[in-house]
Design an enzyme around this catalytic site. Structure first.
Site, PDB file in Angstrom:
ATOM      1  N   ASP A  54      -3.117   7.922   8.358  1.00 16.27           N
ATOM      2  CA  ASP A  54      -4.114   7.112   8.864  1.00 16.27           C
ATOM      3  C   ASP A  54      -3.719   6.166  10.075  1.00 16.27           C
ATOM      4  O   ASP A  54      -4.320   5.186  10.529  1.00 16.27           O
ATOM      5  CB  ASP A  54      -4.826   6.233   7.961  1.00 16.27           C
ATOM      6  CG  ASP A  54      -3.808   5.277   7.200  1.00 16.27           C
ATOM      7  OD1 ASP A  54      -2.633   5.484   7.315  1.00 16.27           O
ATOM      8  OD2 ASP A  54      -4.532   4.298   6.467  1.00 16.27           O
TER       9      ASP A  54
ATOM     10  N   HIS B  67      -0.213   4.958   7.120  1.00 20.43           N
ATOM     11  CA  HIS B  67       0.536   5.209   6.044  1.00 20.43           C
ATOM     12  C   HIS B  67       0.958   6.561   6.369  1.00 20.43           C
ATOM     13  O   HIS B  67       0.502   7.333   7.065  1.00 20.43           O
ATOM     14  CB  HIS B  67      -0.028   5.188   4.898  1.00 20.43           C
ATOM     15  CG  HIS B  67      -0.804   3.728   4.543  1.00 20.43           C
ATOM     16  ND1 HIS B  67      -1.978   3.115   5.158  1.00 20.43           N
ATOM     17  CD2 HIS B  67      -0.194   2.497   3.957  1.00 20.43           C
ATOM     18  CE1 HIS B  67      -2.496   1.904   4.775  1.00 20.43           C
ATOM     19  NE2 HIS B  67      -1.086   1.668   4.072  1.00 20.43           N
TER      20      HIS B  67
ATOM     21  N   SER C 157       0.802  -1.210  -0.065  1.00 16.96           N
ATOM     22  CA  SER C 157      -0.102  -0.031  -0.090  1.00 16.96           C
ATOM     23  C   SER C 157       0.750   1.310  -0.020  1.00 16.96           C
ATOM     24  O   SER C 157       0.277   2.334  -0.331  1.00 16.96           O
ATOM     25  CB  SER C 157      -0.994   0.034   1.072  1.00 16.96           C
ATOM     26  OG  SER C 157      -0.146  -0.164   2.498  1.00 16.96           O
TER      27      SER C 157
END
Length: 382
Positions: free
Chosen positions: A348, A351, A41
């Protein structure tokens, strides 16, 4: 720490200016024609959401003004690198509509691991697109490109040339999920036992890509996840386990072990591959400094997430992730984003924000965290 990094970057900038004035080929374009990225991610530009459409909420709010398949409020490191090299944002390999692969492809997907997962996405949250799968996708992509050119198939206008694979950057930003997914259940010491296998798989993947023509490889190391709100709230610890910045000492020590071994392994790989460039990027150094000294970078918050629920000190709740809504204490509650993500290192709790990604990208481009030295900024004409 911040002053040491700034001095190193100032020296790198001086070297960059000298090289540009006296050693740069003024009539050249980028030395690299494409980027092929492998990751999770931290560098996924939409692959996961192409496979499992669902992203909504405040994602992408800073730059894209809407969810854009990225686990951040805006651009990722790979986005900044592509633009700095005069390329468009990388299209996800899994995206069927609107993709343009002339300047590379992104095989990264959210929640991916280096090692093959032994469970399903819906049980563990781990993506089925491990590094081995991403490598197979890359190989098949090359076969399809070669065949399309040989047979003059329709669709060539969105594909790279046949010779692009030897003139591309191959970037790797993966390994975080291998490290963190079992941390709470088996502990740091047991996680460390399989980290050499993770690193060996990365090195093996580089060798396989070298075998099909790849020559330039950039490998980003593991972030200081002991400073991540998600780890700080999910890993059992005492105050004695925290350093003066609020980060988990045993976790970050294990990260340092991983990064040291990764650097050593890449050094060995470098000697085995003739005419290859294998670069270790110490992005950990910049991100750790951002967490420890956010004000030195014009930011306000280190270990507090912008998008989350719970307030100080972490603004993170293991049961309510960014953008989600659920009933807590008889009330419907949404984990909302802050209004000023540029003041945060953590987006968040898992990240980085676009602001943090930008600082890391600048360090990559000026060569200050590259081992051996590799000034990416100098590889394109102004």
């Amino acid at each position: 720490m911040a002053s040491d990094i700034n001095r190193r970057r100032s020296f790198s900038l001086l070297v960059l200016i000298i090289v540009m004035l006296y050693g740069h080929k003024g009539d050249s374009k980028c030395d690299f024609e494409a980027i092929f990225n492998f990751g999770d991610s931290n560098s996924d530009t939409g692959g996961f959401w192409a496979a499992f459409p669902a992203q909504s909420g405040p994602w992408g709010m800073t730059y894209f003004k809407k969810p854009a398949g990225r686990a951040s409020d805006g651009r990722l490191i790979i986005d900044f690198l592509a633009k700095s090299l005069g390329m468009p944002f990388l299209s996800p390999y899994l995206q069927s509509i609107g993709s343009d692969f002339r300047h590379g492809a992104n095989f990264a997907t959210l929640a991916s691991t280096v090692l093959l997962p032994n469970t399903s996405l819906f049980v563990s949250g781990i993506s089925p697109f491990s590094l081995a799968i991403q490598l197979n996708q890359m190989k098949q992509f090359k076969v399809n490109v070669d065949e399309s050119h040989s047979l003059d198939r329709p669709g060539l206008k969105i594909l790279p040339s046949k010779i692009v694979f030897g003139k591309s950057l191959y970037t790797f930003y993966i390994g975080q999920n291998d490290f963190t997914s079992n941390l709470a259940s088996i502990g740091v010491e047991r996680v460390k036992l399989y980290l050499p296998q993770v690193i060996g798989q990365i090195a093996g993947t580089i060798k396989e890509i070298y075998g099909i023509g790849g020559r330039t490889f950039l490998v980003l190391n593991l972030a200081p996840v002991g400073c991540y709100p998600a780890i700080l709230t999910g890993y059992t610890h005492t105050d004695a386990d925290l350093d003066k910045y609020g980060c988990l000492i045993p976790v970050n020590k294990a990260v340092k072990y991983y990064n040291t071994l990764l650097n050593k392994t890449l050094s060995q790989t470098r000697t085995e591959l003739k005419n290859a460039t294998v670069i270790y990027l110490d992005t950990h150094k910049i991100l750790l400094d951002l967490f420890q000294h956010p004000k030195s970078y014009g930011m306000k918050h280190g270990i507090k997430a912008c998008c989350g629920y719970g307030g100080r000190p972490y603004n993170f709740n293991q049961k309510l992730f960014c953008g989600n809504t659920k009933v807590i204490g008889n009330f419907s509650t949404t984990a909302k984003a802050c209004h000023d993500p540029h003041n945060y290192v953590s987006w968040d709790g898992i990240h980085a924000t676009e602001a943090a990604n930008h600082h890391i990208s600048m360090a990559i481009l000026d060569g200050s965290i590259s081992y051996p030295p590799f000034i990416l900024n100098n590889l394109c004409s102004p």
